[in-house]
Design a protein around this motif. Structure first.
Motif, PDB file in Angstrom:
ATOM      1  N   THR A 143      14.628  17.548  -3.146  1.00  0.00           N
ATOM      2  CA  THR A 143      14.555  17.658  -2.250  1.00  0.00           C
ATOM      3  C   THR A 143      15.117  19.457  -1.753  1.00  0.00           C
ATOM      4  O   THR A 143      15.293  19.277  -2.870  1.00  0.00           O
ATOM      5  CB  THR A 143      15.576  17.473  -1.037  1.00  0.00           C
ATOM      6  OG1 THR A 143      17.384  17.176  -2.584  1.00  0.00           O
ATOM      7  CG2 THR A 143      15.040  15.423  -1.230  1.00  0.00           C
ATOM      8  N   ARG A 144      14.475  19.996  -0.788  1.00  0.00           N
ATOM      9  CA  ARG A 144      14.748  21.864  -1.150  1.00  0.00           C
ATOM     10  C   ARG A 144      16.544  22.028  -1.133  1.00  0.00           C
ATOM     11  O   ARG A 144      17.232  21.224  -0.179  1.00  0.00           O
ATOM     12  CB  ARG A 144      13.961  22.022   0.507  1.00  0.00           C
ATOM     13  CG  ARG A 144      12.908  22.409  -0.147  1.00  0.00           C
ATOM     14  CD  ARG A 144      12.013  23.286   1.644  1.00  0.00           C
ATOM     15  NE  ARG A 144      11.012  23.088   1.324  1.00  0.00           N
ATOM     16  CZ  ARG A 144      10.298  23.849   0.763  1.00  0.00           C
ATOM     17  NH1 ARG A 144      10.158  25.244   0.646  1.00  0.00           N
ATOM     18  NH2 ARG A 144       8.483  24.131   0.867  1.00  0.00           N
ATOM     19  N   GLU A 165      16.371  29.938  -2.599  1.00  0.00           N
ATOM     20  CA  GLU A 165      14.883  30.112  -1.921  1.00  0.00           C
ATOM     21  C   GLU A 165      13.962  29.389  -3.109  1.00  0.00           C
ATOM     22  O   GLU A 165      14.504  29.838  -4.779  1.00  0.00           O
ATOM     23  CB  GLU A 165      15.016  31.956  -2.460  1.00  0.00           C
ATOM     24  CG  GLU A 165      12.930  32.026  -2.218  1.00  0.00           C
ATOM     25  CD  GLU A 165      12.368  33.505  -1.629  1.00  0.00           C
ATOM     26  OE1 GLU A 165      11.461  33.288  -1.363  1.00  0.00           O
ATOM     27  OE2 GLU A 165      13.637  33.961  -1.922  1.00  0.00           O
ATOM     28  N   ASP A 166      13.385  28.711  -3.153  1.00  0.00           N
ATOM     29  CA  ASP A 166      12.814  28.113  -3.761  1.00  0.00           C
ATOM     30  C   ASP A 166      13.270  27.091  -4.887  1.00  0.00           C
ATOM     31  O   ASP A 166      12.658  26.303  -5.933  1.00  0.00           O
ATOM     32  CB  ASP A 166      11.635  28.746  -4.552  1.00  0.00           C
ATOM     33  CG  ASP A 166      10.418  29.776  -3.900  1.00  0.00           C
ATOM     34  OD1 ASP A 166      10.472  29.319  -2.945  1.00  0.00           O
ATOM     35  OD2 ASP A 166      10.467  30.821  -4.376  1.00  0.00           O
ATOM     36  N   TRP A 168      15.331  23.442  -5.804  1.00  0.00           N
ATOM     37  CA  TRP A 168      14.882  21.659  -5.600  1.00  0.00           C
ATOM     38  C   TRP A 168      15.477  21.101  -6.138  1.00  0.00           C
ATOM     39  O   TRP A 168      15.726  21.166  -7.532  1.00  0.00           O
ATOM     40  CB  TRP A 168      13.705  21.414  -5.493  1.00  0.00           C
ATOM     41  CG  TRP A 168      12.622  22.168  -5.102  1.00  0.00           C
ATOM     42  CD1 TRP A 168      12.136  23.248  -5.073  1.00  0.00           C
ATOM     43  CD2 TRP A 168      11.730  21.847  -3.471  1.00  0.00           C
ATOM     44  NE1 TRP A 168      11.370  23.310  -3.745  1.00  0.00           N
ATOM     45  CE2 TRP A 168      11.407  22.703  -2.961  1.00  0.00           C
ATOM     46  CE3 TRP A 168      11.825  20.387  -3.282  1.00  0.00           C
ATOM     47  CZ2 TRP A 168      10.599  22.526  -1.454  1.00  0.00           C
ATOM     48  CZ3 TRP A 168      11.022  20.087  -1.887  1.00  0.00           C
ATOM     49  CH2 TRP A 168      10.218  21.156  -1.069  1.00  0.00           C
ATOM     50  N   GLU A 214       8.113  16.396  -0.931  1.00  0.00           N
ATOM     51  CA  GLU A 214       9.006  16.172   0.086  1.00  0.00           C
ATOM     52  C   GLU A 214      10.065  14.493  -0.517  1.00  0.00           C
ATOM     53  O   GLU A 214       9.459  13.488  -0.289  1.00  0.00           O
ATOM     54  CB  GLU A 214       9.058  16.318   1.039  1.00  0.00           C
ATOM     55  CG  GLU A 214       9.923  16.633   1.676  1.00  0.00           C
ATOM     56  CD  GLU A 214      11.299  18.152   1.372  1.00  0.00           C
ATOM     57  OE1 GLU A 214      12.082  18.026   1.911  1.00  0.00           O
ATOM     58  OE2 GLU A 214      10.460  19.000   2.093  1.00  0.00           O
TER      59      GLU A 214
END
Length: 407
Positions: A143-144, A165-166, A168, A214
């Motif tokens: 998940t982010r 940013e980027d 996870w 995701e």
């Protein structure tokens, strides 16, 4: 189907749960109860729900053999669930033990899943499998990161704000082509590289390209005592939602007075200078509740189940009728959530008997007292109740039925 890829699932469950704190004094976390089942069983069943997973292999601690056998004894997976393998001193060693156990009849792909992630969804499993079948050598659900990240020193002073940013957060299952992954694990073990925290890290170290799909924020890993409490809350909510077909029924009944010395209301006898006249004991409160339950079920009414033309119901106690309605709810896999009855009369006074009536109704229906309400009112001397010719009752029943019940 001939030619279909063979996909195995490896469940890692050899840990001791040291971060459970004081809760670790009894069973390891993977064997603790969650909605009536061990956490590990729920994790196994979540992976097994995918028909694309051809076999499942658990890796367990040497001390947990009896606990494991007891936990999985009721799982109907047959040969699809292989005999467990004993793990090693680290998670990495345990995974390698599981891979070696599968190697004699090696699958094409392997999904590796934490034994304490019981909420993984079929959609997440399918995303990982689809990416593997689409040509990737290694895939992990993740998940982010949406929160701002801070790095601190040993004294908890912030030394840096880390860009999210980027970034996870890795989850499981993590999927791999089997042959490259077992080779990577063997190489890491031979070189004493034993500090990797997940299998994607082993693959990355071995030069295998790893991609992310995701995941789902609900796919939590139960690590601490707080996690376990959160998981149990979620499981209770899931049980509630499984009975999410919420229905409401209403009931109404009226009986005239006749010569006598008491009335029966809500299953109790109340002294009065008259009685209520009817084919049964004329308990208008229980009759109204019974009809309300039948109404919520869309299952006729009290007259269709207990016709007054049938002599066997002459003088019958009304709790018989109510218990039948309650049983019909249970037969449909449902539950009664709340009963609310209003009695309309000038006399006798209901207030002094309200709690006794609530207790009686609760006992008949198998409910806690806080799920039964009894109210009383007069009709301001208007109509037949106002003239003292009889008693009326209105009731509302709220029930929950399983979603599969669409009648």
């Amino acid at each position: 189907m001939p030619g279909s890829p063979r996909i195995a699932a490896l469940l890692v469950a050899a840990g001791r749960g040291t971060r459970m704190g004081d809760m670790s004094g009894t069973a390891p976390k993977q064997y603790r109860a969650l909605a009536g089942q061990p956490i590990l069983v729920k994790s196994i069943e979540s992976l097994a729900a995918s028909s694309r997973v051809t076999c499942l292999q658990a890796v367990i601690h040497a001390d947990d053999c009896d606990a494991y056998e007891a936990a999985v004894s009721s799982i109907g997976l047959g040969d699809r669930l292989r005999a467990p393998v004993l793990g090693g001193a680290t998670r990495q060693a345990s995974v390698l033990a599981g891979l070696e156990a599968l190697n004699d009849d090696a699958p094409d792909y392997i999904l590796i899943h934490d034994g304490v992630r019981p909420f993984v969804t079929a959609a997440t499993v399918d995303k990982v499998i689809d990416a593997l079948l689409g040509g990737f050598d290694a895939v992990l659900a993740a998940t982010r990161i949406v929160d701002t990240l801070k790095r601190t020193d040993q004294d908890a002073h912030i030394v840096e704000t880390v860009s999210r940013e980027d970034l996870w957060a890795a989850q499981t299952p993590q999927g791999f082509r089997f042959a490259p992954l077992i080779a990577a694990h063997r190489k890491a073990a031979a070189e004493g590289k034993d500090t990797f925290t997940d299998d994607a890290a082993v693959a990355e170290w071995a030069g295998i390209d790893v991609c992310v799909v995701e995941g789902d924020k609900s796919n939590m890993k139960i690590t601490t005592a707080e996690d376990l409490e959160e998981a149990r809350t979620r499981a209770r909510q899931a049980e509630w939602m499984a009975l999410a077909d919420i229905r409401t029924g209403t009931g109404y009944d009226v009986h005239a007075f006749a010569p006598g010395d008491h009335v029966t209301l809500g299953g109790i006898d109340i002294p009065h200078d008259r009685r209520l006249s009817g084919h049964s004991d004329a308990d208008v409160a229980l009759h109204a509740i019974t009809d309300a339950i039948f109404g919520a079920l869309a299952d006729g009414d009290i007259g269709s189940h207990f016709p007054p033309s049938d002599p066997q119901w002459k003088g019958a106690a009304s709790h018989i009728f109510l218990r039948k309605a309650v049983a019909r709810v249970a037969e449909r896999g449902g539950a009664i959530a709340h009963l609310d009855v209003t009695i309309v009369c000038e006399a006798p006074k209901i207030g002094p008997h309200r709690d006794a009536m609530r207790k009686s109704i609760a006992e008949i229906c198998g409910l806690s007292l806080d799920r039964v309400a009894v109210k009383a009112t007069t009709s301001e001397r208007l109509g037949f109740t106002g003239r003292g010719e009889g008693i009326a009752s209105l009731a509302t029943a709220t029930i929950r039925l399983p979603l599969r019940d669409e009648t």
